[in-house]
Scaffold this active site. Structure first.
Site, PDB file in Angstrom:
ATOM      1  N   GLY A 101       0.803  -1.215   0.000  1.00  0.00           N
ATOM      2  CA  GLY A 101       0.000   0.000   0.000  1.00  0.00           C
ATOM      3  C   GLY A 101       0.837   1.266   0.000  1.00  0.00           C
ATOM      4  O   GLY A 101       0.330   2.366  -0.221  1.00  0.00           O
ATOM      5  N   ARG A 102       2.123   1.110   0.276  1.00  0.00           N
ATOM      6  CA  ARG A 102       3.001   2.287   0.273  1.00  0.00           C
ATOM      7  C   ARG A 102       4.394   1.895  -0.191  1.00  0.00           C
ATOM      8  O   ARG A 102       5.395   2.432   0.273  1.00  0.00           O
ATOM      9  CB  ARG A 102       3.080   2.900   1.653  1.00  0.00           C
ATOM     10  CG  ARG A 102       3.434   1.871   2.680  1.00  0.00           C
ATOM     11  CD  ARG A 102       3.971   2.416   3.920  1.00  0.00           C
ATOM     12  NE  ARG A 102       3.940   1.333   4.891  1.00  0.00           N
ATOM     13  CZ  ARG A 102       4.420   1.426   6.087  1.00  0.00           C
ATOM     14  NH1 ARG A 102       4.956   2.532   6.480  1.00  0.00           N
ATOM     15  NH2 ARG A 102       4.356   0.408   6.903  1.00  0.00           N
ATOM     16  N   LYS A 122       9.973   2.307  -0.430  1.00  0.00           N
ATOM     17  CA  LYS A 122       8.934   2.278   0.600  1.00  0.00           C
ATOM     18  C   LYS A 122       8.576   3.727   0.942  1.00  0.00           C
ATOM     19  O   LYS A 122       9.467   4.516   1.267  1.00  0.00           O
ATOM     20  CB  LYS A 122       9.471   1.542   1.833  1.00  0.00           C
ATOM     21  CG  LYS A 122       8.432   1.265   2.900  1.00  0.00           C
ATOM     22  CD  LYS A 122       9.007   0.328   3.956  1.00  0.00           C
ATOM     23  CE  LYS A 122       8.063   0.177   5.139  1.00  0.00           C
ATOM     24  NZ  LYS A 122       8.637  -0.695   6.178  1.00  0.00           N
ATOM     25  N   GLY A 135      -0.020   6.167   1.339  1.00  0.00           N
ATOM     26  CA  GLY A 135       1.074   5.585   0.563  1.00  0.00           C
ATOM     27  C   GLY A 135       2.437   6.157   0.889  1.00  0.00           C
ATOM     28  O   GLY A 135       3.432   5.818   0.253  1.00  0.00           O
ATOM     29  N   ARG A 185      14.606  -0.181   0.020  1.00  0.00           N
ATOM     30  CA  ARG A 185      14.833  -1.420   0.771  1.00  0.00           C
ATOM     31  C   ARG A 185      15.341  -2.502  -0.171  1.00  0.00           C
ATOM     32  O   ARG A 185      14.860  -2.632  -1.292  1.00  0.00           O
ATOM     33  CB  ARG A 185      13.518  -1.843   1.428  1.00  0.00           C
ATOM     34  CG  ARG A 185      13.625  -3.117   2.215  1.00  0.00           C
ATOM     35  CD  ARG A 185      12.544  -3.217   3.259  1.00  0.00           C
ATOM     36  NE  ARG A 185      11.235  -3.529   2.698  1.00  0.00           N
ATOM     37  CZ  ARG A 185      10.137  -3.663   3.456  1.00  0.00           C
ATOM     38  NH1 ARG A 185      10.192  -3.484   4.762  1.00  0.00           N
ATOM     39  NH2 ARG A 185       8.978  -3.942   2.900  1.00  0.00           N
ATOM     40  N   ASP A 261       1.993 -11.263   7.157  1.00  0.00           N
ATOM     41  CA  ASP A 261       2.415 -10.434   6.013  1.00  0.00           C
ATOM     42  C   ASP A 261       3.795  -9.828   6.257  1.00  0.00           C
ATOM     43  O   ASP A 261       4.378  -9.250   5.345  1.00  0.00           O
ATOM     44  CB  ASP A 261       1.389  -9.335   5.727  1.00  0.00           C
ATOM     45  CG  ASP A 261       1.042  -8.525   6.961  1.00  0.00           C
ATOM     46  OD1 ASP A 261       0.531  -9.117   7.928  1.00  0.00           O
ATOM     47  OD2 ASP A 261       1.298  -7.312   6.969  1.00  0.00           O
ATOM     48  N   ASN A 262       4.299  -9.948   7.471  1.00  0.00           N
ATOM     49  CA  ASN A 262       5.647  -9.465   7.761  1.00  0.00           C
ATOM     50  C   ASN A 262       6.616 -10.622   7.981  1.00  0.00           C
ATOM     51  O   ASN A 262       7.689 -10.440   8.551  1.00  0.00           O
ATOM     52  CB  ASN A 262       5.629  -8.570   9.006  1.00  0.00           C
ATOM     53  CG  ASN A 262       4.856  -7.280   8.761  1.00  0.00           C
ATOM     54  OD1 ASN A 262       4.735  -6.834   7.622  1.00  0.00           O
ATOM     55  ND2 ASN A 262       4.333  -6.687   9.814  1.00  0.00           N
ATOM     56  N   ASP A 271      10.274  -5.782   7.802  1.00  0.00           N
ATOM     57  CA  ASP A 271       9.382  -4.751   8.329  1.00  0.00           C
ATOM     58  C   ASP A 271       9.759  -4.311   9.740  1.00  0.00           C
ATOM     59  O   ASP A 271       9.388  -4.933  10.731  1.00  0.00           O
ATOM     60  CB  ASP A 271       7.913  -5.181   8.291  1.00  0.00           C
ATOM     61  CG  ASP A 271       7.246  -4.631   7.037  1.00  0.00           C
ATOM     62  OD1 ASP A 271       7.994  -4.238   6.112  1.00  0.00           O
ATOM     63  OD2 ASP A 271       6.013  -4.557   6.988  1.00  0.00           O
TER      64      ASP A 271
HETATM   65  P1  AMP Z   1       2.682  -2.866   8.105  1.00  0.00           P
HETATM   66  O1  AMP Z   1       1.963  -2.798   9.398  1.00  0.00           O
HETATM   67  O2  AMP Z   1       3.672  -1.758   7.939  1.00  0.00           O
HETATM   68  O3  AMP Z   1       3.272  -4.205   7.858  1.00  0.00           O
HETATM   69  O4  AMP Z   1       1.602  -2.619   6.972  1.00  0.00           O
HETATM   70  C1  AMP Z   1       0.427  -3.377   6.888  1.00  0.00           C
HETATM   71  C2  AMP Z   1      -0.373  -2.997   5.661  1.00  0.00           C
HETATM   72  O5  AMP Z   1      -0.761  -1.629   5.714  1.00  0.00           O
HETATM   73  C3  AMP Z   1       0.359  -3.176   4.346  1.00  0.00           C
HETATM   74  O6  AMP Z   1      -0.579  -3.603   3.386  1.00  0.00           O
HETATM   75  C4  AMP Z   1       0.843  -1.787   4.050  1.00  0.00           C
HETATM   76  O7  AMP Z   1       1.048  -1.584   2.671  1.00  0.00           O
HETATM   77  C5  AMP Z   1      -0.316  -0.948   4.556  1.00  0.00           C
HETATM   78  N1  AMP Z   1       0.099   0.414   4.896  1.00  0.00           N
HETATM   79  C6  AMP Z   1       0.833   0.791   5.965  1.00  0.00           C
HETATM   80  N2  AMP Z   1       1.033   2.120   5.960  1.00  0.00           N
HETATM   81  C7  AMP Z   1       0.423   2.612   4.867  1.00  0.00           C
HETATM   82  C8  AMP Z   1       0.260   3.922   4.291  1.00  0.00           C
HETATM   83  N3  AMP Z   1       0.799   4.993   4.860  1.00  0.00           N
HETATM   84  N4  AMP Z   1      -0.436   4.027   3.162  1.00  0.00           N
HETATM   85  C9  AMP Z   1      -0.983   2.954   2.577  1.00  0.00           C
HETATM   86  N5  AMP Z   1      -0.874   1.706   3.044  1.00  0.00           N
HETATM   87  C10 AMP Z   1      -0.184   1.525   4.182  1.00  0.00           C
HETATM   88 MG    MG Z   2       4.276  -5.090   6.459  1.00  0.00          MG
END
Ligand code: AMP
Ligand code: MG
Length: 503
Positions: A101-102, A122, A135, A185, A261-262, A271
């Site tokens: 998502g980002r 990222k 994002g 990354r 997912d991590n 992550d």
């Molecule tokens: P994370 O907790 O960092 O592993 O992210 C979990 C999910 O949230 C993943 O699908 C990321 O792409 C999404 N995500 C986290 N931060 C953002 C953001 N600022 N904008 C869009 N998607 C995000």
């Molecule tokens: Mg993640």
């Protein structure tokens, strides 16, 4: 694509030798899109040694064209930017569609060492997987990931790496407006347990099969020759996760958000959100503000890794055997293999940490008793083992270890047992001390130092503390004069109680 014309003194032209195997997988594995350009890219840090390992020219990356690429403002030749689809269990809850998502995968490069690695931006803007998010990434979390992932690499822990951090010149809105940044990354790949879950949840067994084939070719080529390659793949992923989490435990690392997912299929730490390092040893330690029930507490990490691997096994079930009962049995057996592998890696590592080169009965009790009195005495995890290295050279070093315990008496008793056990070792004390110093770091990215470095960067635009800390933790085993402050635990008022994802 415009290229700078060569002129005397001009920076070398940027050449990134991409070969993008993931982008050759079917279209529903990702979304094709370019990163979203930013207002005013400015290079904050480039990891020149890593660039060299990847076969990239650091001078070209530092030049205007390179910085534009690292900011997402220019798509380099050969890149095929994609946002990857994945699902995941977040704190135990299945989310069928997460995805990048980002982040944007620019492509893959094969390094000087023959290893293929992903180059990912990222904080590169919205994608079809952004849901409500912007994002983007804030400067603090970008620098945090840079610092901690590079520290982990220096500690010898498998991890994604940081190639660059670029300021965007834009602000991102979190609780307040914060400076934005993009991290480049580098990873063995970005395939996660959640990538398999994404397709399994849709009943798309053909995609699971293709993904398994991709991962075997890329990370586990030896599994291809096995009688049952998917089973061999599952067993190999289990083994790498067991080895990885053992390494975390041995350096006092708390990932903080071990969602599926991590969880990297390649066995790298992936992550760096609300991660932290233990100061005082406490198996129940939790730092992440969002981990309300301590699911991802330090001492729970092995159990959680195994739980995550069970989710991978479920996703692979249809490929493990045509007979459902046989597939289930294979899955169970493979996942059960985690515990003995973890135990062996963990105990082996702790033996090295206390200076034992041989194995004797009673070693496990000896290390467990040390950990118990450390927990009871509030002893600093990193310093206990580092100072034990010096105590191994002679009893005069013992006083410094004793001083780390609230009540030193139990340590005195333990040290007596330890010395008797050391008598069974052949190594001369000086060699033992050197071996222990090479496994017990003097410097880790302590939470209070990380916070202070990020605060200076975000609030004052001062990267000095970040650079200084990065320099220290990049050589964690080499004690240098003048760095005592970096080895010391936090003063009570400096102690960090919570960490945040900052997303
Ligand atoms: P994370 O907790 O960092 O592993 O992210 C979990 C999910 O949230 C993943 O699908 C990321 O792409 C999404 N995500 C986290 N931060 C953002 C953001 N600022 N904008 C869009 N998607 C995000
Ligand atoms: Mg993640």
């Amino acid at each position: 694509m415009p290229r700078p014309t060569a002129s005397p003194g001009a920076v070398a032209p940027l050449h990134l030798p991409f070969d993008n195997s993931y982008a050759r997988l079917p279209g529903h594995f990702y979304a094709r899109l370019d990163p979203v350009p930013v207002a005013a890219p400015r290079l904050l840090r480039l990891n020149a040694p890593l660039a060299g390992l990847l076969g990239l020219d650091p001078r070209a990356l530092e030049g205007p064209e390179g910085v534009a690429v690292l900011a997402g403002n220019r798509v380099p030749e050969g890149a095929e930017p994609i946002a990857l689809a994945y699902a995941g269990h977040q704190f135990g809850q299945f989310v069928p569609r997460l995805g990048d998502g980002r982040a944007i995968l620019l492509g893959e490069v094969v390094g000087r060492d023959g290893m293929r690695r992903d180059l990912q931006l990222k904080g590169s803007g919205r994608t079809p997987f952004s849901r409500g998010g912007d994002g983007r990434a804030a400067l603090g979390p970008v620098l945090r990931e840079y610092l901690v992932s590079e520290a982990m690499a220096a500690l010898g822990v498998p991890t994604t790496r940081a190639l660059a951090a670029v300021a965007t010149g834009e602000s991102v809105q979190r609780e307040t407006a914060l400076p934005g940044a993009v991290l480049t990354r580098v990873a063995a790949s970005h395939v996660r347990v959640g990538t398999f879950q994404y397709f399994a949840a849709r009943g798309d067994t053909e995609a699971v099969r293709l993904l398994a084939g991709h991962v075997i070719a890329r990370h586990y080529p030896e599994a291809a020759a096995a009688a049952n390659p998917v089973r061999a793949l599952l067993e190999a992923v289990v083994a790498r996760q067991a080895a990885l989490v053992a390494r975390w435990m041995l350096v006092g690392f708390i990932h903080g958000v071990m969602n599926t997912d991590n969880t990297s299929i390649a066995g790298e730490t992936l992550d760096y959100g609300p991660c932290a390092f233990l100061d005082a040893y406490d198996p129940a330690a939790v730092f992440s503000a969002i981990d309300l029930f301590g699911r991802y507490a330090y001492g729970n990490q092995p159990r959680i890794a195994q739980w995550n691997l069970a989710r991978l096994a479920e996703a692979l079930l249809p490929l493990l055997d045509v007979e459902e009962a046989a597939a289930l049995a294979a899955a169970r057996e493979a996942v059960a293999g985690f515990a003995p592998l973890f135990e062996a890696a963990w105990l082996g590592g702790l033996r090295r940490k206390i200076g034992l080169a041989t194995e004797r009965e009673g070693d496990a009790a000896l290390v467990r008793d040390l950990l118990r009195i450390m927990a009871e005495g509030g002893a600093d995890f990193t310093l206990t083992f580092r100072r034990l290295s010096d105590a191994a050279a002679g009893p005069e070093g013992e006083e410094a270890v004793r001083a780390l315990f609230a009540d030193p008496a139990p340590f005195g008793d333990w040290a007596g047992r330890w010395r008797r056990r050391l008598e069974a070792e052949a190594e001369p004390p000086a060699a033992r001390q050197a071996a222990m110093r090479a496994t017990n770091p003097a410097y880790i990215p302590r939470n209070h130092l990380v916070e202070a470095a990020l605060r200076a960067a975000v609030a004052e635009g001062d990267l000095g503390p970040f650079e200084a800390l990065l320099g220290v933790v990049s050589h964690p085993f080499e004690e240098r004069p003048g760095l005592a402050r970096y080895a010391a635990p936090p003063a009570p008022e400096e102690r960090v109680l919570q960490t945040f994802c900052g997303t």
